[in-house]
Scaffold this motif. Structure first.
Motif, PDB file in Angstrom:
ATOM      1  N   THR A  36       7.472  -5.022   8.644  1.00 49.66           N
ATOM      2  CA  THR A  36       8.374  -5.482   7.583  1.00 49.66           C
ATOM      3  C   THR A  36       7.780  -5.144   6.228  1.00 49.66           C
ATOM      4  N   LEU A  37       8.658  -4.904   5.268  1.00 50.95           N
ATOM      5  CA  LEU A  37       8.215  -4.571   3.914  1.00 50.95           C
ATOM      6  C   LEU A  37       7.688  -5.821   3.226  1.00 50.95           C
ATOM      7  N   LYS A  38       6.461  -5.754   2.764  1.00 48.32           N
ATOM      8  CA  LYS A  38       5.831  -6.879   2.095  1.00 48.32           C
ATOM      9  C   LYS A  38       6.174  -6.855   0.601  1.00 48.32           C
ATOM     10  N   PRO A  39       6.090  -7.997  -0.070  1.00 51.27           N
ATOM     11  CA  PRO A  39       6.296  -8.005  -1.520  1.00 51.27           C
ATOM     12  C   PRO A  39       5.266  -7.109  -2.221  1.00 51.27           C
ATOM     13  N   GLU A  40       5.651  -6.573  -3.348  1.00 53.54           N
ATOM     14  CA  GLU A  40       4.738  -5.717  -4.095  1.00 53.54           C
ATOM     15  C   GLU A  40       3.549  -6.541  -4.588  1.00 53.54           C
ATOM     16  N   PRO A  41       2.322  -6.148  -4.257  1.00 54.29           N
ATOM     17  CA  PRO A  41       1.148  -6.924  -4.684  1.00 54.29           C
ATOM     18  C   PRO A  41       0.956  -6.843  -6.200  1.00 54.29           C
ATOM     19  N   PRO A  42       0.461  -7.909  -6.808  1.00 55.00           N
ATOM     20  CA  PRO A  42       0.200  -7.865  -8.258  1.00 55.00           C
ATOM     21  C   PRO A  42      -0.807  -6.789  -8.640  1.00 55.00           C
ATOM     22  N   GLU A  43      -1.677  -6.388  -7.687  1.00 60.14           N
ATOM     23  CA  GLU A  43      -2.688  -5.357  -7.983  1.00 60.14           C
ATOM     24  C   GLU A  43      -2.052  -4.039  -8.420  1.00 60.14           C
ATOM     25  N   VAL A  44      -0.827  -3.759  -7.944  1.00 64.99           N
ATOM     26  CA  VAL A  44      -0.209  -2.465  -8.259  1.00 64.99           C
ATOM     27  C   VAL A  44       1.087  -2.607  -9.041  1.00 64.99           C
ATOM     28  N   ALA A  45       1.445  -3.830  -9.392  1.00 65.91           N
ATOM     29  CA  ALA A  45       2.738  -4.057 -10.047  1.00 65.91           C
ATOM     30  C   ALA A  45       2.895  -3.261 -11.339  1.00 65.91           C
ATOM     31  N   ASN A  46       1.813  -3.030 -12.046  1.00 67.16           N
ATOM     32  CA  ASN A  46       1.875  -2.306 -13.325  1.00 67.16           C
ATOM     33  C   ASN A  46       1.522  -0.833 -13.194  1.00 67.16           C
ATOM     34  N   CYS A  47       1.376  -0.347 -11.963  1.00 62.97           N
ATOM     35  CA  CYS A  47       1.055   1.063 -11.741  1.00 62.97           C
ATOM     36  C   CYS A  47       2.360   1.859 -11.670  1.00 62.97           C
ATOM     37  N   LEU A  48       2.478   2.873 -12.507  1.00 59.88           N
ATOM     38  CA  LEU A  48       3.718   3.631 -12.616  1.00 59.88           C
ATOM     39  C   LEU A  48       3.960   4.483 -11.372  1.00 59.88           C
ATOM     40  N   ARG A  49       5.228   4.771 -11.079  1.00 62.35           N
ATOM     41  CA  ARG A  49       5.620   5.660  -9.995  1.00 62.35           C
ATOM     42  C   ARG A  49       5.792   7.068 -10.541  1.00 62.35           C
ATOM     43  N   PRO A  50       5.555   8.085  -9.695  1.00 61.63           N
ATOM     44  CA  PRO A  50       5.085   7.977  -8.312  1.00 61.63           C
ATOM     45  C   PRO A  50       3.619   7.564  -8.246  1.00 61.63           C
ATOM     46  N   ARG A  51       3.296   6.767  -7.226  1.00 55.92           N
ATOM     47  CA  ARG A  51       1.945   6.248  -7.058  1.00 55.92           C
ATOM     48  C   ARG A  51       1.213   7.036  -5.986  1.00 55.92           C
ATOM     49  N   LEU A  52       0.056   7.561  -6.356  1.00 57.79           N
ATOM     50  CA  LEU A  52      -0.863   8.153  -5.391  1.00 57.79           C
ATOM     51  C   LEU A  52      -1.866   7.067  -5.001  1.00 57.79           C
ATOM     52  N   ILE A  53      -2.298   7.048  -3.738  1.00 50.89           N
ATOM     53  CA  ILE A  53      -3.192   5.972  -3.319  1.00 50.89           C
ATOM     54  C   ILE A  53      -4.292   6.498  -2.412  1.00 50.89           C
ATOM     55  N   TRP A  54      -5.496   6.002  -2.650  1.00 52.46           N
ATOM     56  CA  TRP A  54      -6.667   6.242  -1.805  1.00 52.46           C
ATOM     57  C   TRP A  54      -7.136   4.894  -1.283  1.00 52.46           C
ATOM     58  N   VAL A  55      -7.567   4.853  -0.017  1.00 52.53           N
ATOM     59  CA  VAL A  55      -8.126   3.632   0.582  1.00 52.53           C
ATOM     60  C   VAL A  55      -9.452   3.986   1.247  1.00 52.53           C
ATOM     61  N   GLY A  56     -10.521   3.268   0.878  1.00 55.04           N
ATOM     62  CA  GLY A  56     -11.815   3.496   1.520  1.00 55.04           C
ATOM     63  C   GLY A  56     -12.933   3.661   0.508  1.00 55.04           C
ATOM     64  N   LEU A  57     -14.109   4.074   0.996  1.00 59.09           N
ATOM     65  CA  LEU A  57     -15.276   4.260   0.140  1.00 59.09           C
ATOM     66  C   LEU A  57     -15.014   5.385  -0.850  1.00 59.09           C
ATOM     67  N   LEU A  58     -15.033   5.054  -2.130  1.00 63.33           N
ATOM     68  CA  LEU A  58     -14.716   6.052  -3.153  1.00 63.33           C
ATOM     69  C   LEU A  58     -15.811   7.103  -3.289  1.00 63.33           C
ATOM     70  N   GLU A  59     -17.022   6.763  -2.877  1.00 59.84           N
ATOM     71  CA  GLU A  59     -18.095   7.748  -2.972  1.00 59.84           C
ATOM     72  C   GLU A  59     -17.889   8.908  -2.008  1.00 59.84           C
ATOM     73  N   LYS A  60     -17.018   8.734  -1.012  1.00 58.45           N
ATOM     74  CA  LYS A  60     -16.734   9.809  -0.070  1.00 58.45           C
ATOM     75  C   LYS A  60     -15.652  10.764  -0.572  1.00 58.45           C
ATOM     76  N   ALA A  61     -14.956  10.384  -1.626  1.00 58.76           N
ATOM     77  CA  ALA A  61     -13.852  11.197  -2.120  1.00 58.76           C
ATOM     78  C   ALA A  61     -14.360  12.385  -2.933  1.00 58.76           C
ATOM     79  N   ASP A  62     -13.563  13.443  -2.968  1.00 61.27           N
ATOM     80  CA  ASP A  62     -13.854  14.603  -3.804  1.00 61.27           C
ATOM     81  C   ASP A  62     -13.187  14.372  -5.156  1.00 61.27           C
ATOM     82  N   ALA A  63     -13.996  14.103  -6.177  1.00 61.45           N
ATOM     83  CA  ALA A  63     -13.457  13.771  -7.497  1.00 61.45           C
ATOM     84  C   ALA A  63     -12.599  14.896  -8.056  1.00 61.45           C
TER      85      ALA A  63
END
Length: 406
Positions: free
Chosen positions: A211-238
């Motif tokens: 089911t679709l959950k309510p939009e979390p306050p953490e992202v409410a002010n993030c403009l669309r389109p939204r790109l998202i990463w989940v996990g250890l940021l040190e593993k990402a290619d900046a």
């Protein structure tokens, strides 16, 4: 309530039972618990040094093991050991392996006593990600042992851990690999017999995303389109992450970064207000953030030890797919052995092209992601895990290869 007619299982991995980081071991253990099996969760051993040098009791370490009964019925043990496990490349592989065995054998009070005091039945199955030599098996000699391999450990810990890892596989009754690529690595590099390995891959939590959950306050002010990463940021290619951000049309949208922070992310957020460094969040909040995003990014730093990507079967692929996201990912060896919905991009040019397709073909790609997730739910993985457990208890699985010794 756990059934007295089902075998008791002891799961062991270094994270907490209900912490921010929940991997495949936690999830499978949760399924066993929900099916009525008595489940004990054993965390990473700590010693006197941890107690004496922790800051402001930040980890809750104390002299003597801690036992907590979770609200869901699982018994969690945070073990205190009298003998520190010495993970030292300088002192070598044999010291590491022998200290690991001793460290698990000198848990204080002993694991049998802790479980008896909590009215928890002794385990008939020990399911661990390794690292204990045969310390747990010596503590519970009548149990069967499953070792789950979740990564190419040498890529992170160095070769000094290899002897310990080899003994873990040798002494196991069965080995679980989280992907076909990792299974082939174990056969090739660790000389594990292929018929001793069961591949139980990562899965999607279909119920969590049903089911679709309510939009979390953490992202409410993030403009669309939204790109998202989940996990250890040190593993990402900046560089690739910046390329994805640059490919957003008309300089709009946002980049949401969920997980433990890294310097490159803080620096990028300082210079670009579209970047939002959120930090770690619970599984339910992560799921809601994914449901309210537009493109999932799995852009790893390929300049790191390439063996890290030989063994990975990223859980976030399944989570993003369950959320119905178009996904852009760098290459993984595991992708060679099955279908997946990700758009593969290893260069800035490929990322830009993938971004164009992800936004332009979003509905089509979202459908492919959901179809992939539906075919790879955790319930199906649990069926495999349960079958393996009962095959071991009925002696339908390979026996240990040799006598246990380090």
């Amino acid at each position: 309530m756990p059934s007295t007619h089902l075998p008791s299982l002891l799961f062991h991995r270094g994270n907490r039972w209900q912490g921010m980081l929940r991997g495949s071991t936690n999830i499978l253990a949760q399924h066993f618990l929900q099916a009525g099996y008595p489940v004990t969760w054993l965390g990473r051993p700590y010693h006197a040094g941890h107690v004496l040098f922790q800051k402001n009791n930040s980890h809750g370490y104390r002299f003597g093991s801690r036992v907590e009964r979770s609200s869901d019925g699982a018994l969690e043990i945070l073990p205190f050991t009298l003998a520190p496990i010495i993970k030292s490349a300088r002192l070598g592989a044999r010291v590491w392996a022998q200290s690991a065995r001793l460290g698990y054998q000198t848990i204080c009070p002993s694991l049998p006593r802790l479980m008896a005091e909590a009215s928890q039945p002794s385990p008939r199955i020990i399911w661990s990600t390794g690292g204990d030599a045969d310390g747990l098996l010596r503590t519970f000699p009548d149990a069967k042992r499953i070792v789950q391999c979740v990564d190419v450990y040498e890529a992170y810990a160095g070769p000094a851990q290899n002897l310990l890892e080899q003994h873990d596989y040798r002494d196991a009754d069965a080995i679980v690999a989280i992907g076909e690529a990792l299974a082939r690595y174990l056969v090739r590099e660790r000389q594990v017999p292929r018929d001793k390995i069961t591949v139980i891959g990562q899965g999607a939590d279909l119920e969590l995303f049903a089911t679709l959950k309510p939009e979390p306050p953490e992202v409410a002010n993030c403009l669309r389109p939204r790109l998202i990463w989940v996990g250890l940021l040190e593993k990402a290619d900046a560089t690739l992450m910046e390329a994805a951000l640059a490919a957003l049309p008309n300089g709009e949208g946002s980049l949401v970064l969920l997980g433990p922070e890294a310097e490159w992310a803080r620096r990028l957020a300082t210079h670009d207000q579209r970047v939002h460094v959120i930090g770690p969040r619970s599984a339910s909040v992560v799921a809601a953030c994914l449901q309210h995003a537009d493109v999932g990014l799995m852009l790893y730093d390929r300049k790191r030890d390439p063996r890290q990507y030989e063994g990975q079967n990223p859980l976030k692929l399944y989570e993003m797919a369950a959320a119905g996201l178009p996904i852009i990912s760098t290459s993984h060896e595991e992708y060679r052995y099955g279908t997946n919905p990700a758009l593969i991009a290893d260069t800035t040019e490929e990322v830009a092209a993938a971004m164009h397709n992800a936004l332009g073909l979003r509905d089509k790609l979202a459908c492919a992601s959901r179809e992939f997730a539906g075919a790879n739910g955790w319930s199906a993985r649990f069926v495999q895990a349960r079958a393996l457990v009962h095959a071991l208890l009925e002696d339908h699985a390979p026996a240990r290869l040799t006598a246990r010794a380090v």
